[in-house]
Design a protein around this motif. Sequence first.
Motif, mmCIF file in Angstrom:
data_model
loop_
_atom_site.group_PDB
_atom_site.id
_atom_site.type_symbol
_atom_site.label_atom_id
_atom_site.label_comp_id
_atom_site.label_asym_id
_atom_site.label_seq_id
_atom_site.Cartn_x
_atom_site.Cartn_y
_atom_site.Cartn_z
ATOM 1 N N PHE A 261 -2.306 -9.521 17.610
ATOM 2 C CA PHE A 261 -2.046 -8.437 17.990
ATOM 3 C C PHE A 261 -2.477 -7.489 17.768
ATOM 4 O O PHE A 261 -1.377 -7.056 16.743
ATOM 5 C CB PHE A 261 -1.244 -8.697 18.890
ATOM 6 C CG PHE A 261 -0.569 -9.753 19.915
ATOM 7 C CD1 PHE A 261 -1.406 -9.728 21.109
ATOM 8 C CD2 PHE A 261 0.508 -10.645 19.471
ATOM 9 C CE1 PHE A 261 -1.239 -10.936 22.038
ATOM 10 C CE2 PHE A 261 0.843 -11.577 20.503
ATOM 11 C CZ PHE A 261 0.075 -11.637 21.574
ATOM 12 N N THR B 183 -0.395 -6.830 14.617
ATOM 13 C CA THR B 183 1.449 -8.046 14.366
ATOM 14 C C THR B 183 0.602 -9.375 14.780
ATOM 15 O O THR B 183 -0.715 -10.087 15.455
ATOM 16 C CB THR B 183 2.254 -7.859 15.840
ATOM 17 O OG1 THR B 183 2.292 -6.209 16.235
ATOM 18 C CG2 THR B 183 3.370 -8.912 15.536
ATOM 19 N N ALA C 72 1.080 -12.572 15.539
ATOM 20 C CA ALA C 72 2.576 -12.837 16.223
ATOM 21 C C ALA C 72 2.763 -14.968 15.267
ATOM 22 O O ALA C 72 3.417 -15.492 15.735
ATOM 23 C CB ALA C 72 2.276 -13.005 17.654
ATOM 24 N N PRO D 224 14.007 -17.651 16.982
ATOM 25 C CA PRO D 224 14.810 -16.641 17.527
ATOM 26 C C PRO D 224 13.856 -15.780 18.356
ATOM 27 O O PRO D 224 12.561 -16.129 17.855
ATOM 28 C CB PRO D 224 14.983 -15.584 16.655
ATOM 29 C CG PRO D 224 14.646 -16.483 15.024
ATOM 30 C CD PRO D 224 14.272 -17.749 15.496
ATOM 31 N N SER D 225 13.935 -15.009 18.723
ATOM 32 C CA SER D 225 13.466 -13.816 19.855
ATOM 33 C C SER D 225 11.921 -13.658 18.591
ATOM 34 O O SER D 225 12.724 -12.753 17.459
ATOM 35 C CB SER D 225 14.145 -12.773 20.301
ATOM 36 O OG SER D 225 13.350 -11.849 20.666
ATOM 37 N N GLY D 226 11.108 -13.444 19.372
ATOM 38 C CA GLY D 226 10.110 -12.248 18.684
ATOM 39 C C GLY D 226 9.253 -13.154 17.416
ATOM 40 O O GLY D 226 8.345 -13.152 16.683
ATOM 41 N N CYS D 227 9.532 -14.617 17.224
ATOM 42 C CA CYS D 227 8.886 -15.548 16.416
ATOM 43 C C CYS D 227 8.040 -16.172 16.926
ATOM 44 O O CYS D 227 7.162 -16.738 15.626
ATOM 45 C CB CYS D 227 10.262 -16.672 15.599
ATOM 46 S SG CYS D 227 10.000 -18.522 16.913
ATOM 47 N N GLY D 228 7.195 -16.144 17.736
ATOM 48 C CA GLY D 228 6.085 -16.305 18.156
ATOM 49 C C GLY D 228 5.951 -17.595 19.365
ATOM 50 O O GLY D 228 4.697 -18.146 19.091
ATOM 51 N N LYS D 229 6.758 -18.052 19.727
ATOM 52 C CA LYS D 229 6.486 -18.940 20.455
ATOM 53 C C LYS D 229 6.824 -18.962 21.714
ATOM 54 O O LYS D 229 5.149 -19.419 22.183
ATOM 55 C CB LYS D 229 8.409 -19.385 20.738
ATOM 56 C CG LYS D 229 9.218 -19.748 19.903
ATOM 57 C CD LYS D 229 10.752 -19.406 20.497
ATOM 58 C CE LYS D 229 11.244 -19.336 21.621
ATOM 59 N NZ LYS D 229 11.581 -17.451 20.413
ATOM 60 N N SER D 230 6.422 -17.910 22.566
ATOM 61 C CA SER D 230 5.979 -17.554 23.785
ATOM 62 C C SER D 230 4.634 -17.510 23.113
ATOM 63 O O SER D 230 3.237 -18.171 24.250
ATOM 64 C CB SER D 230 5.778 -16.422 24.857
ATOM 65 O OG SER D 230 7.681 -16.696 24.977
ATOM 66 N N THR D 231 4.136 -16.850 22.245
ATOM 67 C CA THR D 231 2.564 -17.102 22.207
ATOM 68 C C THR D 231 1.577 -18.207 22.497
ATOM 69 O O THR D 231 0.812 -18.458 22.317
ATOM 70 C CB THR D 231 2.468 -16.052 21.160
ATOM 71 O OG1 THR D 231 3.338 -14.882 20.934
ATOM 72 C CG2 THR D 231 0.817 -15.672 20.620
HETATM 73 N N1 LIG Z 1 0.882 -8.354 24.036
HETATM 74 C C1 LIG Z 1 1.060 -8.610 22.973
HETATM 75 N N2 LIG Z 1 0.621 -7.548 22.276
HETATM 76 C C2 LIG Z 1 1.099 -6.695 21.057
HETATM 77 N N3 LIG Z 1 2.295 -7.766 20.809
HETATM 78 C C3 LIG Z 1 2.298 -9.030 21.367
HETATM 79 C C4 LIG Z 1 1.523 -8.895 22.502
HETATM 80 N N4 LIG Z 1 2.548 -10.320 22.639
HETATM 81 C C5 LIG Z 1 3.498 -10.119 21.604
HETATM 82 N N5 LIG Z 1 3.573 -9.813 21.226
HETATM 83 C C6 LIG Z 1 4.257 -9.913 19.747
HETATM 84 O O1 LIG Z 1 3.847 -11.185 18.876
HETATM 85 C C7 LIG Z 1 4.995 -11.297 18.553
HETATM 86 C C8 LIG Z 1 6.374 -12.820 18.899
HETATM 87 O O2 LIG Z 1 5.971 -12.537 19.958
HETATM 88 P P1 LIG Z 1 6.366 -13.400 21.482
HETATM 89 O O3 LIG Z 1 5.463 -14.372 21.139
HETATM 90 O O4 LIG Z 1 6.495 -13.265 22.926
HETATM 91 O O5 LIG Z 1 7.700 -14.028 20.692
HETATM 92 P P2 LIG Z 1 9.051 -15.347 21.475
HETATM 93 O O6 LIG Z 1 8.836 -15.500 22.848
HETATM 94 O O7 LIG Z 1 9.669 -16.422 19.863
HETATM 95 O O8 LIG Z 1 10.071 -14.505 21.691
HETATM 96 C C9 LIG Z 1 6.141 -10.482 18.456
HETATM 97 O O9 LIG Z 1 5.935 -9.506 17.117
HETATM 98 C C10 LIG Z 1 5.299 -9.461 19.551
HETATM 99 O O10 LIG Z 1 6.100 -8.327 19.573
#
Ligand SMILES: Nc1ncnc2c1ncn2[C@@H]1O[C@H](COP(=O)(O)OP(=O)(O)O)[C@@H](O)[C@H]1O
Lengths: 289, 365
Positions: free
Chosen positions: B13, B16, B18, B37-44
């Motif tokens: 992104f 970043t 991710a 942990p939060s922010g590790c890229g799981k949701s992505t």
């Molecule tokens: N739409 C986006 N634009 C910019 N950065 C993003 C976006 N979505 C996620 N990120 C960044 O990507 C990283 C991983 O996010 P995310 O996958 O949501 O983490 P998790 O679900 O593990 O908490 C984070 O640093 C987040 O800030």
Amino acid sequence: MKKLISKSGLHSNRKWALYTSYGFLIAFVIFFLFPPYFMLVTSLKSNTEIAELATNPWIIEHGVTFEHYWSLLSETSFLTFFRNTVVVTLLVVAITMVVSVLAAYSLSRLKFWGSGILATGIFLTYLVPETLLFIPLFKIVGWLGLLNSYWVLVLVYPTLSIPFCTWIMIGYFSSIPKELDEAALIDGANHIQMLLKVFIPVAMPGLIAATIFAFTVSWAGFLYPLAFIYSESEMVLTVGTVTTLIKGDVFHWGGLMAGALLASAPPVILYAFLMDYYIAGLTSGATKG
Amino acid sequence: MADVSLKNLHKTFDITEAVRGINLDIVDNEFLVLVGPSGCGKSTVLRLIAGLEEITEGNVLIEGNIVNDIPPKDRDIAMVFQSYALYPHMTVYENMSFGLRLRKYSKNEINKRVLDAAKILNISELLDRRPKQLSGGQRQRVAMGRAIVRNPKVFLFDEPLSNLDAKMRGQMRTEIKKLHQHLKTTIIYVTHDQVEAMTLADRIVVMNDGIIEQVGTPDEMYNAPKTHFVASFIGSPSMNFIPCQVIKTNEDLYIKINDKLYFSVPKERLDRYKVLINKEAILGIRPEHLTNAKQHIHDMYEDFNAKVKVLEPMGMDTMVFFDISEAEVCARCDPKSVGKVQSDMTFTIDKSQIHLIDIKTNKVI
Ligand SMILES: Nc1ncnc2c1ncn2[C@@H]1O[C@H](COP(=O)(O)OP(=O)(O)O)[C@@H](O)[C@H]1O
Ligand SMILES: [Mg+2]
């Protein structure tokens, strides 16, 4: 014991809060209802009573008469004005809502190059007052051959209503959680279905606020019809009522008041009808909260 | 009912990074949990599989076909969001049937599927309600119902339980597990809660900072973590980490914690720990493998003394905290035989359960 005292203390606090708020509300209601009340009373008086300085202006002393309403409807072009206003307003509201909903959807959800600047730009155009715009607009609509026709209003009112309504709708659409579109996307919705089946229903309060705004701009607009229209057959209510009932320095107060009252009835009815929907607030419960 | 493969998946992104090169094969009917942990890229990662984010580099395959350019609706997946994302203006029935209606299923088919799903999820009486008239747990069920009716190849869950209170979470966890057994479909489930991961998963993927740290069954994750991160992330209360050195005396290896405290390295591990000789390392040991002194039933047990700092009774066990050369250590002891605070107490370490971590690579040797 202590608990009891504090509880009754709370109770009387609440009572006072209620009294004060009712007091203020009643004061405001009286303040804002005086003009319509005055209009109603004056429109029901005979010309002689209106002219007589000795009578109390707030009550009808010499009997109720409907002569002003009668002459307004039969001797003036009031009904033509009314019809023109309705046509103009319906078209303006329709054009405004279609354009601003589509614009707001794309500006809030389709991230394209310059979309942020465009959104701000649209709002800035709203800040230019119509008193500045009507002179250059006069040249433009003259060039388009629309002068002295109510179609000119259908063209120019949206320049006032679309920016503001787009801005309102951008706000409402942006507050819809992103997950909702994503859920709809996975469910199989395309952009049009997303807009019609998710965004518009969820943002209904915003849509109603925008509709009311567009309606008001168009129904109550005074400057543009004054500047662009001069035939009685093309005239709308606001300017028409005034020009036909003020002849030189003669003010037909009874007729003016009757006209103003009739002209303000449709907005009042519309507001009363839409307010319920507006307050119903359909957005809650979309996500967690 | 499909396998999913991720090949060298990257997502950036703006600036970043991710997701930084994920390779993973998820087999048919598997319950795979992505944890980290939060922010590790799981949701992505989940959103890349769903098609909600564009792939920067690499491929996503569903049933062997590359789906990078296929829109979400045609990937035959369903997703349950953390915030539920129910349509607020629709009833439960309409929420659940929305996808089917858009896909022009017949009225009868829609009705049948919605009623079936509602029965499975125990929400048959709620079909006429709107989301705001439902409790958190009920909304959660509706969100799952909306996924079930479509009968997709793959279910994606993004932290579906994190908005629920603790009791409800436990209950829904069991239900999700039952649901998986009932539906026999591939589930990819994201959570930051390692307890959820351990209880639900067939296999766990621990992610950290955009990469995979380790993939394995819950049992492997717990007993044989491969990195410092996994060792610290999995397990509650978490593993103790004590700085140490591996030293060689004659043919024996010792784990030296400080001048007073040494443990001999068990024979089976001599070869394994040779690479660490004279290097700084970290000794990892779970609280349950540090107990109050007990009979040594095999030579893997060794005793040592420490001064009790804090006691945390938990009913069945008492957690005893003490310091070993600057590191705070927690031992899980029998409440009947714990010492008093500030008193000396003898503990037994189970050396068959130790993990030695090379601090240069953060890998468990
Ligand atoms: N739409 C986006 N634009 C910019 N950065 C993003 C976006 N979505 C996620 N990120 C960044 O990507 C990283 C991983 O996010 P995310 O996958 O949501 O983490 P998790 O679900 O593990 O908490 C984070 O640093 C987040 O800030
Ligand atoms: Mg997340």
